[in-house]
Design a protein around this motif. Structure first.
Motif, PDB file in Angstrom:
ATOM      1  N   PRO A  11    -103.414-119.534 -19.594  1.00 29.09           N
ATOM      2  CA  PRO A  11    -104.112-118.409 -20.817  1.00 29.09           C
ATOM      3  C   PRO A  11    -103.600-117.083 -20.052  1.00 29.09           C
ATOM      4  CG  PRO A  11    -105.886-119.408 -19.099  1.00 29.09           C
ATOM      5  CD  PRO A  11    -104.470-120.133 -18.687  1.00 29.09           C
ATOM      6  N   ALA A  12    -104.268-116.038 -20.902  1.00 34.52           N
ATOM      7  CA  ALA A  12    -103.725-114.715 -20.789  1.00 34.52           C
ATOM      8  C   ALA A  12    -104.373-114.255 -19.571  1.00 34.52           C
ATOM      9  CB  ALA A  12    -104.468-113.761 -22.056  1.00 34.52           C
ATOM     10  N   SER A  13    -103.688-113.476 -18.617  1.00 38.06           N
ATOM     11  CA  SER A  13    -103.813-112.836 -17.423  1.00 38.06           C
ATOM     12  C   SER A  13    -104.419-113.598 -16.209  1.00 38.06           C
ATOM     13  CB  SER A  13    -105.066-111.706 -17.785  1.00 38.06           C
ATOM     14  OG  SER A  13    -104.960-110.696 -16.842  1.00 38.06           O
ATOM     15  N   SER A  14    -103.981-114.997 -16.006  1.00 36.14           N
ATOM     16  CA  SER A  14    -104.182-115.982 -15.279  1.00 36.14           C
ATOM     17  C   SER A  14    -103.420-115.787 -13.747  1.00 36.14           C
ATOM     18  CB  SER A  14    -104.097-117.195 -15.783  1.00 36.14           C
ATOM     19  OG  SER A  14    -102.750-117.670 -16.343  1.00 36.14           O
ATOM     20  N   LYS A  16     -99.536-115.472 -14.277  1.00 30.41           N
ATOM     21  CA  LYS A  16     -98.484-116.279 -14.531  1.00 30.41           C
ATOM     22  C   LYS A  16     -97.135-115.418 -13.886  1.00 30.41           C
ATOM     23  CE  LYS A  16     -99.179-116.905 -18.912  1.00 30.41           C
ATOM     24  NZ  LYS A  16    -100.477-116.347 -18.680  1.00 30.41           N
ATOM     25  N   SER A  17     -97.297-114.126 -14.825  1.00 32.07           N
ATOM     26  CA  SER A  17     -95.960-113.507 -14.483  1.00 32.07           C
ATOM     27  C   SER A  17     -95.816-112.622 -13.032  1.00 32.07           C
ATOM     28  CB  SER A  17     -95.815-112.079 -15.412  1.00 32.07           C
ATOM     29  OG  SER A  17     -96.926-111.590 -15.526  1.00 32.07           O
ATOM     30  N   THR A  18     -97.136-112.491 -12.426  1.00 28.82           N
ATOM     31  CA  THR A  18     -97.096-111.989 -11.071  1.00 28.82           C
ATOM     32  C   THR A  18     -96.320-112.920 -10.195  1.00 28.82           C
ATOM     33  OG1 THR A  18     -99.019-110.568 -11.605  1.00 28.82           O
ATOM     34  CG2 THR A  18     -98.484-110.665  -9.318  1.00 28.82           C
ATOM     35  N   ASP A 127     -92.442-118.155 -17.316  1.00 24.99           N
ATOM     36  CA  ASP A 127     -93.646-118.261 -17.540  1.00 24.99           C
ATOM     37  C   ASP A 127     -94.152-118.135 -19.174  1.00 24.99           C
ATOM     38  OD1 ASP A 127     -93.450-115.518 -17.716  1.00 24.99           O
ATOM     39  OD2 ASP A 127     -95.738-115.394 -17.354  1.00 24.99           O
ATOM     40  N   ARG A 155    -109.025-108.689 -13.822  1.00 26.37           N
ATOM     41  CA  ARG A 155    -107.575-108.273 -13.457  1.00 26.37           C
ATOM     42  C   ARG A 155    -107.110-107.450 -14.483  1.00 26.37           C
ATOM     43  NH1 ARG A 155    -105.906-114.747 -12.019  1.00 26.37           N
ATOM     44  NH2 ARG A 155    -107.192-114.920 -10.162  1.00 26.37           N
ATOM     45  N   ARG A 156    -107.162-107.878 -15.727  1.00 25.79           N
ATOM     46  CA  ARG A 156    -106.337-106.969 -16.673  1.00 25.79           C
ATOM     47  C   ARG A 156    -106.554-105.843 -16.928  1.00 25.79           C
ATOM     48  NH1 ARG A 156    -102.306-108.931 -20.074  1.00 25.79           N
ATOM     49  NH2 ARG A 156    -101.806-109.963 -18.492  1.00 25.79           N
ATOM     50  N   LEU A 205    -109.076-116.507  -5.976  1.00 23.76           N
ATOM     51  CA  LEU A 205    -107.603-116.540  -5.169  1.00 23.76           C
ATOM     52  C   LEU A 205    -106.934-115.089  -5.228  1.00 23.76           C
ATOM     53  CD1 LEU A 205    -106.312-120.195  -5.482  1.00 23.76           C
ATOM     54  CD2 LEU A 205    -107.990-119.245  -3.967  1.00 23.76           C
ATOM     55  N   ASN A 206    -106.412-114.726  -4.248  1.00 23.12           N
ATOM     56  CA  ASN A 206    -105.545-113.437  -4.467  1.00 23.12           C
ATOM     57  C   ASN A 206    -104.169-113.855  -4.855  1.00 23.12           C
ATOM     58  OD1 ASN A 206    -104.245-113.987  -2.037  1.00 23.12           O
ATOM     59  ND2 ASN A 206    -105.742-112.595  -0.855  1.00 23.12           N
ATOM     60  N   ILE A 207    -103.278-112.928  -5.043  1.00 22.38           N
ATOM     61  CA  ILE A 207    -101.771-113.329  -5.248  1.00 22.38           C
ATOM     62  C   ILE A 207    -101.030-114.336  -4.247  1.00 22.38           C
ATOM     63  CG2 ILE A 207     -99.703-112.230  -5.934  1.00 22.38           C
ATOM     64  CD1 ILE A 207    -101.196-110.074  -7.271  1.00 22.38           C
ATOM     65  N   VAL A 210    -102.409-117.642  -4.291  1.00 24.82           N
ATOM     66  CA  VAL A 210    -101.729-118.616  -5.468  1.00 24.82           C
ATOM     67  C   VAL A 210    -100.107-118.855  -4.953  1.00 24.82           C
ATOM     68  CG1 VAL A 210    -101.317-118.598  -8.111  1.00 24.82           C
ATOM     69  CG2 VAL A 210    -103.298-117.429  -7.003  1.00 24.82           C
TER      70      VAL A 210
HETATM   71  O1  CDP Z   1     -98.904-113.050 -16.733  1.00 25.74           O
HETATM   72  P1  CDP Z   1    -100.315-113.395 -16.912  1.00 25.74           P
HETATM   73  O2  CDP Z   1    -100.794-112.545 -18.172  1.00 25.74           O
HETATM   74  O3  CDP Z   1    -100.866-114.586 -16.725  1.00 25.74           O
HETATM   75  O4  CDP Z   1    -100.969-112.487 -15.659  1.00 25.74           O
HETATM   76  P2  CDP Z   1    -100.558-111.416 -14.771  1.00 25.74           P
HETATM   77  O5  CDP Z   1     -99.802-110.312 -15.547  1.00 25.74           O
HETATM   78  O6  CDP Z   1     -99.532-111.912 -13.834  1.00 25.74           O
HETATM   79  O7  CDP Z   1    -101.613-110.878 -13.887  1.00 25.74           O
HETATM   80  C1  CDP Z   1    -102.642-109.838 -14.405  1.00 25.74           C
HETATM   81  C2  CDP Z   1    -103.158-109.206 -13.421  1.00 25.74           C
HETATM   82  O8  CDP Z   1    -104.002-109.723 -12.396  1.00 25.74           O
HETATM   83  C3  CDP Z   1    -102.377-108.503 -12.614  1.00 25.74           C
HETATM   84  O9  CDP Z   1    -102.390-106.855 -12.678  1.00 25.74           O
HETATM   85  C4  CDP Z   1    -101.993-109.050 -11.336  1.00 25.74           C
HETATM   86  O10 CDP Z   1    -101.857-108.361 -10.210  1.00 25.74           O
HETATM   87  C5  CDP Z   1    -103.447-109.734 -11.178  1.00 25.74           C
HETATM   88  N1  CDP Z   1    -103.595-110.839 -10.603  1.00 25.74           N
HETATM   89  C6  CDP Z   1    -104.822-110.869  -9.497  1.00 25.74           C
HETATM   90  O11 CDP Z   1    -105.269-109.899  -9.151  1.00 25.74           O
HETATM   91  N2  CDP Z   1    -104.953-111.973  -8.790  1.00 25.74           N
HETATM   92  C7  CDP Z   1    -104.239-113.020  -8.926  1.00 25.74           C
HETATM   93  N3  CDP Z   1    -104.427-114.207  -8.278  1.00 25.74           N
HETATM   94  C8  CDP Z   1    -103.228-113.049 -10.071  1.00 25.74           C
HETATM   95  C9  CDP Z   1    -103.091-112.000 -10.906  1.00 25.74           C
END
Ligand code: CDP
Ligand code: CDP
Length: 223
Positions: A11-14, A16-18, A127, A155-156, A205-207, A210
């Motif tokens: 889902p949104a902001s999970s 994925k892209s990071t 992704d 996060r978003r 969990l932090n980046i 993950v």
């Molecule tokens: O791509 P998606 O919409 O799934 O998410 P993203 O754009 O990768 O992540 C949304 C925000 O959450 C970014 O600012 C990331 O840095 C942050 N993030 C985080 O704080 N902790 C994580 N475990 C994953 C992402």
């Protein structure tokens, strides 16, 4: 490791892209942000004032101004024709309309074809919402990333503030939940976990953590 395909959905902001970007860099793979492609079509619809109900016109517009990606010092840039739309596609007008555009069958057919073309040689981290189920059903590694809606909105929110995108936390949280609902309930290629995907709950969990978990899964799946 041989060049494999890694599909990351959720889902949104999970996150994925990071995490996809980090994995692509670490393995020397290409990274394809399929959400950016749906956003680019949405941007075109708004810029050219094409109704999302006239799918044929939308497809013609993308054919005239194809979507492409270019690596740069500031990260991957997204183009529609010659126009750099990297920032424009993250704005609220695009975000609020993108799930409606992404539910249209002609749009999905056109973008899935392009995505499969980008991914055909492997060595790719892609992704989105339907990568493991539809775009790359044979991907060697499939991850389904989730996190609580509260944490995803936080996060978003931080990201939007850093990018100077005007944001109200409660509205953002509702918008994320609405988009998840639309994406999960649409008829064509809804957001669902592929049967052979590994579910990873990233709440708390932090980046780095993950990425570490996903690398363990990759080792496990490719040994
Ligand atoms: O791509 P998606 O919409 O799934 O998410 P993203 O754009 O990768 O992540 C949304 C925000 O959450 C970014 O600012 C990331 O840095 C942050 N993030 C985080 O704080 N902790 C994580 N475990 C994953 C992402
Ligand atoms: O980064 P964020 O989670 O906000 O969204 P995104 O990955 O940029 O995707 C934007 C929207 O595009 C999603 O809410 C979906 O409606 C659509 N999308 C899709 O339908 N299929 C994909 N493979 C990727 C995105």
């Amino acid at each position: 490791m041989k060049d494999i395909s890694i599909a990351i959905d959720g889902p949104a902001s999970s996150g994925k892209s990071t995490v996809a970007k980090i994995l692509a860099k670490d393995y020397g793979y290409i990274y394809i942000d399929t959400g950016a492609m749906y956003r680019a079509v949405t941007y075109l619809a708004l810029a050219k004032k094409i109704s999302v109900e006239t799918e044929e016109l939308l497809i013609q517009a993308i054919e005239k101004q194809p979507i492409s990606f270019q690596a740069s010092e500031n990260g991957q840039q997204v183009f529609v024709g010659d126009e750099n739309v990297t920032e424009a596609i993250r704005q609220n007008d695009v975000t609020n309309l993108v799930s409606t555009v992404a539910a249209k069958s002609l749009v999905r057919t056109a973008l899935v074809k392009l995505q499969q073309e980008f991914g055909k040689n492997g060595g790719v981290v892609m992704d989105g919402r339907d990568i493991g189920t539809v775009v790359l059903p044979k991907a060697e590694v499939k991850i389904f990333l989730v996190a609580s809606v509260e944490e995803r909105a936080e996060r978003r929110y931080k990201e939007n503030i850093a990018k100077k995108i005007p944001t109200d936390f409660e509205i953002l949280k509702e918008e994320i939940a609405r988009r998840d609902y639309l994406d999960s309930t649409r008829e064509i290629s809804p957001l669902v976990q592929a049967e052979d995907a590994v579910l990873l709950d990233t709440t708390g969990l932090n980046i780095e953590e993950v990425v570490g978990e996903i690398k363990k899964i990759i080792i496990e799946k490719t040994r």
